[in-house]
Design a protein around this motif. Structure first.
Motif, PDB file in Angstrom:
ATOM      1  N   ALA A  78       0.822  -1.207   0.000  1.00 34.07           N
ATOM      2  CA  ALA A  78       0.000   0.000   0.000  1.00 34.07           C
ATOM      3  C   ALA A  78       0.855   1.256   0.000  1.00 34.07           C
ATOM      4  N   ALA A  79       1.958   1.221   0.740  1.00 35.46           N
ATOM      5  CA  ALA A  79       2.864   2.367   0.792  1.00 35.46           C
ATOM      6  C   ALA A  79       3.501   2.626  -0.570  1.00 35.46           C
ATOM      7  N   ILE A 138       2.223   1.777  -3.533  1.00 37.01           N
ATOM      8  CA  ILE A 138       1.177   2.266  -4.446  1.00 37.01           C
ATOM      9  C   ILE A 138       0.990   3.771  -4.262  1.00 37.01           C
ATOM     10  N   LYS A 139       0.980   4.219  -3.026  1.00 37.43           N
ATOM     11  CA  LYS A 139       0.852   5.650  -2.731  1.00 37.43           C
ATOM     12  C   LYS A 139       2.077   6.415  -3.211  1.00 37.43           C
ATOM     13  N   ALA A 180       2.034   6.738  -7.016  1.00 37.99           N
ATOM     14  CA  ALA A 180       1.082   7.756  -7.450  1.00 37.99           C
ATOM     15  C   ALA A 180       1.668   9.158  -7.315  1.00 37.99           C
ATOM     16  N   SER A 181       2.457   9.377  -6.273  1.00 35.56           N
ATOM     17  CA  SER A 181       3.083  10.688  -6.085  1.00 35.56           C
ATOM     18  C   SER A 181       4.091  10.998  -7.185  1.00 35.56           C
ATOM     19  N   VAL A 214       0.215   5.700 -11.970  1.00 38.06           N
ATOM     20  CA  VAL A 214      -1.098   5.437 -11.380  1.00 38.06           C
ATOM     21  C   VAL A 214      -1.684   4.107 -11.841  1.00 38.06           C
ATOM     22  N   LYS A 274      -2.235  -0.672  -8.499  1.00 34.96           N
ATOM     23  CA  LYS A 274      -2.693  -1.636  -7.507  1.00 34.96           C
ATOM     24  C   LYS A 274      -3.069  -2.956  -8.170  1.00 34.96           C
TER      25      LYS A 274
END
Length: 357
Positions: free
Chosen positions: A307-308, A310-311, A314-315, A319, A322
């Motif tokens: 999850a970290a 994926i975030k 995105a930054s 994108v 997931k």
């Protein structure tokens, strides 16, 4: 976000930027017609030119022989899960290789219309490989169904089954991205939203001797012979999607066709897999022998770290990374429109994230 991102979505997926720019320019006014493509009658000469051009480009890209029909159908590939048995189950039975979620769904749908024999399955191992079908094919089957590339699990057929029955292939997630000999298939079908164009369209390639055998219960919109006789226009087809698909095919021809883009796709996949195979944090989930060059699922083994990342991705403008819930982790779908620069950016982000762990 004011700038375009690298979109790793499994579908609807990236479209080539030159195509989007051309669509934007032509949206209110197509050529000298005085109207948008979305406003044209599908039976007008101006639109017939568009659909005939799209078919001609598709035939050239896939090297489709004259004894095959090309259909532009509604509903994506899933709609055809039912039309396949209704058009081909003359004796009432078919073989299916269960190599992924969509292959499993296709078999389940076909079982409503006749006997389905699952000749091989990797379902119990979460579809991490293509199961062995050798010596298991039924000589009396009306057809053998496969899914050439498994979008969710990141596997693909490295060789094609050979048997007495016509080979039917759902090629949704690798059509136009890898070279295939159409002559080896009875039917090829593919949802458009990965390598062809916008969602809502399914393109079919059907050997003409397989037309004309539809079940009496087959709806006329799913009757391939009727569609072929009416040039895919029994009713209004997805005119706009066909137009955009034709532009995508024009772009692909400019890249050297399927032969040219396949080399690029192999290079993109090799770059990503090479990093994953040497990483201490990330690892690919599909067995090496069967790895897809279109869809690359990978994990850390820790849901919080997944999850970290994926975030973090995105930054960086990376994108839709997931993974599917049945695999977890991440998935990079690197279809034709994903440039090498996008994969390079992903690998750089993976390295940066791993260095901080």
């Amino acid at each position: 976000m004011s700038e375009r991102v690298y979109n790793f979505s499994p579908g609807p997926s990236m479209l080539p930027l030159p195509v989007l720019e051309k669509v934007k320019a032509q949206l209110p006014l197509y050529a000298e017609t005085g109207m948008s493509v979305m406003e044209m009658s599908h039976r007008s000469n101006m639109y017939l030119d568009i659909i005939h051009d799209a078919e001609a480009r598709f035939r050239a890209l896939m090297h489709i022989p004259e004894n095959y029909a090309v259909l532009f159908m509604h509903g994506g590939a899933t709609m055809q899960f039912a039309s396949i048995p209704m058009n081909l189950m003359v004796k009432g039975q078919a073989d299916y290789i269960d190599s992924g979620n969509f292959a499993h769904g296709a078999a389940g749908e076909a079982a409503k219309y006749g006997k389905v024999n699952i000749v091989a399955s990797s379902r119990e191992d979460n579809y991490t490989y293509i199961p062995d079908w050798e010596g298991k094919l039924d000589a009396d089957a009306d057809y053998l169904h496969i899914t050439t590339n498994n979008t969710i699990y990141g596997t693909h057929f490295t060789k094609l089954p050979e048997g007495p029955a016509p080979l039917v292939a759902d090629m949704s997630s690798n059509i136009l991205g890898e070279v295939y000999d159409v002559n080896k298939f009875g039917v090829i079908y593919a949802g458009a939203q990965k390598n062809i164009g916008p969602a809502g369209l399914c393109i079919m390639i059907i050997r003409k001797d397989l037309l004309g055998h539809a079940s009496p219960i087959c709806p006329k919109l799913l009757n391939w012979a009727t569609q072929a006789d009416n040039e895919s226009m029994i009713n209004t087809p997805n005119t706009f999607a066909i137009y955009v698909a034709g532009l995508c095919m024009e772009w692909l021809q400019q890249q050297g066709g399927v032969e040219g883009i396949e080399k690029v796709n192999q290079e993109k996949a090799a770059l990503l897999y090479d990093y994953l195979d040497n990483s201490k944090l990330f690892k690919a989930t599909a067995q090496k022998e069967f790895r897809s060059i279109m869809n690359v699922p990978f994990i850390t083994g820790d849901k919080e770290k997944d999850a970290a990342f994926i975030k973090f991705a995105a930054s960086k403008g990376l994108v839709n990374i997931k993974g599917h819930r049945s695999v977890g982790g991440m998935r990079a779908s690197i279809y034709n429109a994903m440039p090498m620069e996008g994969v390079q950016a992903l690998v750089a982000a993976l390295k940066e994230f791993e260095a901080k762990e």
